[in-house]
Design a protein around this motif. Structure first.
Motif, PDB file in Angstrom:
ATOM      1  N   GLU A 189       0.843  -1.188   0.000  1.00  0.00           N
ATOM      2  CA  GLU A 189       0.000   0.000   0.000  1.00  0.00           C
ATOM      3  C   GLU A 189       0.879   1.238   0.000  1.00  0.00           C
ATOM      4  N   ALA A 190       0.309   2.344  -0.423  1.00  0.00           N
ATOM      5  CA  ALA A 190       1.050   3.604  -0.441  1.00  0.00           C
ATOM      6  C   ALA A 190       1.269   4.079   0.992  1.00  0.00           C
ATOM      7  N   ILE A 191       2.512   4.404   1.317  1.00  0.00           N
ATOM      8  CA  ILE A 191       2.872   4.812   2.683  1.00  0.00           C
ATOM      9  C   ILE A 191       3.347   6.256   2.661  1.00  0.00           C
ATOM     10  N   SER A 192       2.733   7.092   3.500  1.00  0.00           N
ATOM     11  CA  SER A 192       3.208   8.453   3.703  1.00  0.00           C
ATOM     12  C   SER A 192       4.282   8.419   4.786  1.00  0.00           C
ATOM     13  N   LEU A 231       6.818  14.664  -0.057  1.00  0.00           N
ATOM     14  CA  LEU A 231       7.574  13.455  -0.384  1.00  0.00           C
ATOM     15  C   LEU A 231       6.706  12.486  -1.188  1.00  0.00           C
ATOM     16  N   PRO A 232       7.296  11.749  -2.124  1.00  0.00           N
ATOM     17  CA  PRO A 232       6.526  10.708  -2.818  1.00  0.00           C
ATOM     18  C   PRO A 232       6.216   9.567  -1.862  1.00  0.00           C
ATOM     19  N   PHE A 233       5.225   8.762  -2.217  1.00  0.00           N
ATOM     20  CA  PHE A 233       4.901   7.592  -1.416  1.00  0.00           C
ATOM     21  C   PHE A 233       5.953   6.497  -1.652  1.00  0.00           C
ATOM     22  N   ILE A 234       6.147   5.656  -0.639  1.00  0.00           N
ATOM     23  CA  ILE A 234       6.815   4.380  -0.863  1.00  0.00           C
ATOM     24  C   ILE A 234       5.750   3.299  -0.695  1.00  0.00           C
ATOM     25  N   PHE A 235       6.047   2.084  -1.118  1.00  0.00           N
ATOM     26  CA  PHE A 235       5.019   1.048  -1.131  1.00  0.00           C
ATOM     27  C   PHE A 235       5.459  -0.166  -0.325  1.00  0.00           C
ATOM     28  N   GLY A 236       4.532  -0.670   0.488  1.00  0.00           N
ATOM     29  CA  GLY A 236       4.823  -1.833   1.316  1.00  0.00           C
ATOM     30  C   GLY A 236       3.799  -1.950   2.417  1.00  0.00           C
ATOM     31  N   ASP A 237       4.163  -2.620   3.490  1.00  0.00           N
ATOM     32  CA  ASP A 237       3.285  -2.821   4.652  1.00  0.00           C
ATOM     33  C   ASP A 237       3.480  -1.640   5.601  1.00  0.00           C
ATOM     34  N   LYS A 277      21.471  15.679  25.044  1.00  0.00           N
ATOM     35  CA  LYS A 277      20.686  14.533  24.580  1.00  0.00           C
ATOM     36  C   LYS A 277      19.746  14.972  23.465  1.00  0.00           C
ATOM     37  N   ARG A 278      20.112  14.639  22.231  1.00  0.00           N
ATOM     38  CA  ARG A 278      19.275  15.023  21.086  1.00  0.00           C
ATOM     39  C   ARG A 278      19.083  13.827  20.167  1.00  0.00           C
ATOM     40  N   VAL A 279      17.848  13.674  19.693  1.00  0.00           N
ATOM     41  CA  VAL A 279      17.515  12.686  18.657  1.00  0.00           C
ATOM     42  C   VAL A 279      16.807  13.439  17.538  1.00  0.00           C
ATOM     43  N   LYS A 280      17.309  13.272  16.317  1.00  0.00           N
ATOM     44  CA  LYS A 280      16.746  13.994  15.185  1.00  0.00           C
ATOM     45  C   LYS A 280      16.337  13.017  14.098  1.00  0.00           C
ATOM     46  N   VAL A 281      15.116  13.178  13.577  1.00  0.00           N
ATOM     47  CA  VAL A 281      14.615  12.356  12.480  1.00  0.00           C
ATOM     48  C   VAL A 281      14.457  13.242  11.252  1.00  0.00           C
ATOM     49  N   ARG A 282      15.135  12.875  10.151  1.00  0.00           N
ATOM     50  CA  ARG A 282      15.052  13.628   8.888  1.00  0.00           C
ATOM     51  C   ARG A 282      14.452  12.756   7.799  1.00  0.00           C
ATOM     52  N   THR A 283      13.696  13.388   6.904  1.00  0.00           N
ATOM     53  CA  THR A 283      13.234  12.714   5.682  1.00  0.00           C
ATOM     54  C   THR A 283      13.519  13.634   4.507  1.00  0.00           C
ATOM     55  N   PHE A 284      13.988  13.044   3.388  1.00  0.00           N
ATOM     56  CA  PHE A 284      14.272  13.839   2.194  1.00  0.00           C
ATOM     57  C   PHE A 284      14.455  12.906   1.003  1.00  0.00           C
ATOM     58  N   VAL A 285      14.405  13.501  -0.185  1.00  0.00           N
ATOM     59  CA  VAL A 285      14.677  12.772  -1.425  1.00  0.00           C
ATOM     60  C   VAL A 285      16.094  13.108  -1.868  1.00  0.00           C
ATOM     61  N   LYS A 286      16.883  12.090  -2.180  1.00  0.00           N
ATOM     62  CA  LYS A 286      18.281  12.287  -2.573  1.00  0.00           C
ATOM     63  C   LYS A 286      18.443  12.055  -4.070  1.00  0.00           C
ATOM     64  N   SER A 287      18.902  13.089  -4.772  1.00  0.00           N
ATOM     65  CA  SER A 287      19.228  13.024  -6.209  1.00  0.00           C
ATOM     66  C   SER A 287      18.058  12.543  -7.058  1.00  0.00           C
ATOM     67  N   GLY A 288      16.843  12.665  -6.545  1.00  0.00           N
ATOM     68  CA  GLY A 288      15.677  12.243  -7.307  1.00  0.00           C
ATOM     69  C   GLY A 288      15.555  10.745  -7.468  1.00  0.00           C
ATOM     70  N   ARG A 289      16.423   9.981  -6.795  1.00  0.00           N
ATOM     71  CA  ARG A 289      16.448   8.527  -7.004  1.00  0.00           C
ATOM     72  C   ARG A 289      16.005   7.715  -5.799  1.00  0.00           C
ATOM     73  N   SER A 290      16.139   8.284  -4.608  1.00  0.00           N
ATOM     74  CA  SER A 290      15.801   7.503  -3.419  1.00  0.00           C
ATOM     75  C   SER A 290      15.203   8.397  -2.341  1.00  0.00           C
ATOM     76  N   LEU A 291      14.285   7.817  -1.564  1.00  0.00           N
ATOM     77  CA  LEU A 291      13.697   8.491  -0.414  1.00  0.00           C
ATOM     78  C   LEU A 291      14.463   8.030   0.815  1.00  0.00           C
ATOM     79  N   VAL A 292      14.907   8.990   1.630  1.00  0.00           N
ATOM     80  CA  VAL A 292      15.810   8.691   2.739  1.00  0.00           C
ATOM     81  C   VAL A 292      15.153   9.074   4.066  1.00  0.00           C
ATOM     82  N   VAL A 293      15.305   8.177   5.048  1.00  0.00           N
ATOM     83  CA  VAL A 293      14.914   8.456   6.428  1.00  0.00           C
ATOM     84  C   VAL A 293      16.170   8.313   7.288  1.00  0.00           C
TER      85      VAL A 293
END
Length: 503
Positions: A351-354, A385-391, A417-433
């Protein structure tokens, strides 16, 4: 009389083989290791080498490489022991003529030697034929016919399949080796078969396209391409294919293909994979048993304290014992659930995952815990961000595991004490978390084990399955998980999912 060299570090094996081979009419030389063997080959070159695959100093694989570098025409038969199928496959890939298993049977040795003798005979005849080709070309029609007959014999006695087809795909030459692979007689193939019928649907077009590409040997050639053949009975046969375009006066007239049956090699690889799987299962069961034993010990100790507290009326001991029992019950429940997650088959849900929605949900769920523990939980989420597909539930588990691990990466000495979560698209080829913490980092001596099932650095707080489950889920979704760490400065875990054009 052919000369054969026996290489084995066991004197009894050398003596036994020497006696057997001498009785068969061979001149036998012996060497106790690879270095002695190379010295003998340099001074008294043998035509056949029979070598153990496992030897101290220089093993049989390295000896095979050096022998082929010294003289590619030396036929090398490898002697393997139980559980050495991976080495046997590697030896075949390095052009060993055959391999036989210990204990060596007379029949297996005879078959291997006969194959080596056949290859030597064909090579000698081919060399003789090549050296005399110029003279043969000058002879009369009778000599030309002899040449044709000899070529025909060489083609049709080859252990590999050879097929020639014209530009329209009509088969004009079909060797006996091809008959063994495909099950068609030469007459059936030449009288009406198209070359496309020898492949699964669409594969012939793909092979033709690859011959004209740069991918496997350059335009006009196809070198060592693994594919599948379709036999007469409909069975699919794994093959190694090499092919070339045929030209006459600069014009393309057809294609020649050389086919090697990989069935035996694939069976060996499957057996090796099964042996590896069973070994891994045994190792995992040992780890599970060890973990459960520790949990049960904790429960037993807690139950003892509860019992004593009840008998002696000591409420503090009773409460402390019950807390130990409850904690260990939670540990064994968590271990059981995570083992089920790890052992489950690949999810069929797609399914499409946001990604941003999942990350936000995880961060909100952990926000209160982060505040209580003095951790600044940050988000940097790229918009649209584009969707990725899976469970989606499985992906939620991945992110939750990584963020939870990051929050547990701080010691008592940690100040920032810091925790950082980033999301982005790299070079138009992959979605990165990315999940980054400023914690202790991962010690170098355990970095190659962190994805191993049941390995944990958290002691009683961990089950050792969180990262293993994360890696399994990400791979099922077509992605990869990696990490970068600096001891004392923190760790970054990265999930990468490839984007297709439709995404």
């Amino acid at each position: 009389m052919r000369r054969i060299l026996v290489v084995d570090d066991e004197e009894s094996t050398r003596d036994l083989l020497s006696l057997s081979l001498q009785s068969d009419g061979y001149e036998v030389l012996c060497a106790e290791d690879g270095f002695s063997a190379m010295e003998i080959c340099a001074n008294h070159p043998p035509e056949i080498v029979l070598s153990d695959i496992k030897m101290p100093g220089m093993d049989g694989i390295e000896l095979l490489r050096r022998l082929k570098h010294l003289n590619k025409d030396i036929e090398v038969i490898m002697i393997t022991g139980h559980g050495q199928m991976e080495l046997a496959i590697q030896a075949l890939q390095l052009e060993a003529s055959d391999f036989i298993n210990k204990p060596i049977s007379d029949r297996a040795l005879s078959v291997a030697l006969r194959r080596a003798e056949q290859k030597i005979w064909m090579r000698e005849k081919l060399r003789e034929y090549t050296e005399n080709l110029e003279c043969m070309l000058k002879q009369a029609t009778d000599e030309i016919r002899k040449r044709y007959d000899f070529e025909h014999h060489l083609v049709h006695t080859s252990m590999d399949g050879i097929i020639v087809n014209d530009r329209e795909g009509n088969i004009i030459l079909f060797s006996e080796g091809a008959s063994r692979i495909y099950g068609y007689t030469r007459e059936e193939a030449v009288c009406g078969l198209k070359v496309t019928s020898l492949y699964p649907e669409g594969e012939a077009r793909r092979v033709k396209k690859l011959i004209y590409s740069q991918e496997y040997g350059g335009p006009g050639y196809l070198v060592n391409y693994e594919t599948t053949a379709r036999a007469k009975d409909g069975q699919l046969v794994p093959i190694l294919l090499s092919a070339a375009i045929l030209y006459e006066d600069g014009e393309e007239v057809g294609t020649v293909g050389y086919f090697k049956d990989l069935t035996e090699v694939k069976e060996l690889q499957a057996r090796l994979l099964e042996q590896t799987r069973l070994a891994a299962m045994g190792e995992a069961m040992a780890e599970v048993a060890h973990g459960i034993k520790n949990i049960l010990y904790g429960m037993k100790l807690g139950a003892y304290m509860v019992e004593k507290g009840l008998i002696q009326g000591e409420r503090d001991r009773l409460e402390k014992g019950w807390q130990m029992v409850r904690t260990n019950m939670e540990r064994i429940a968590r271990l059981s659930l995570e083992m089920l997650d790890y052992a489950r088959g690949e999810s069929r849900r797609r399914e499409a995952i946001s990604v941003n929605a999942v990350v936000s949900d995880v961060c909100q769920a952990l926000e209160k815990r982060a505040q209580e523990e003095g951790i600044r939980l940050e988000r940097e989420l790229e918009c649209d961000l584009p969707f990725i597909f899976g469970d989606s539930e499985a992906f939620h588990t991945c992110v939750l595991n990584l963020v939870t691990n990051a929050m547990e990466a701080f010691g008592e000495e940690s100040v920032d004490k810091r925790v950082k979560v980033r999301t982005f698209v790299k070079s138009g080829r992959s979605l990165v978390v990315e999940v980054t913490d400023t914690g202790r980092g991962i010690a170098p001596e355990v970095q190659d084990r962190i994805f191993r099932p049941l390995f944990t650095t958290k002691g009683a707080r961990g089950t050792g399955l969180g990262l293993a489950i994360t890696q399994k889920i990400v791979q099922e979704m077509g992605g990869i998980v990696d990490f970068h760490t600096t001891v004392g400065r923190g760790t970054t875990f990265t999930l990468r999912f490839p984007l297709t054009k439709s995404e």
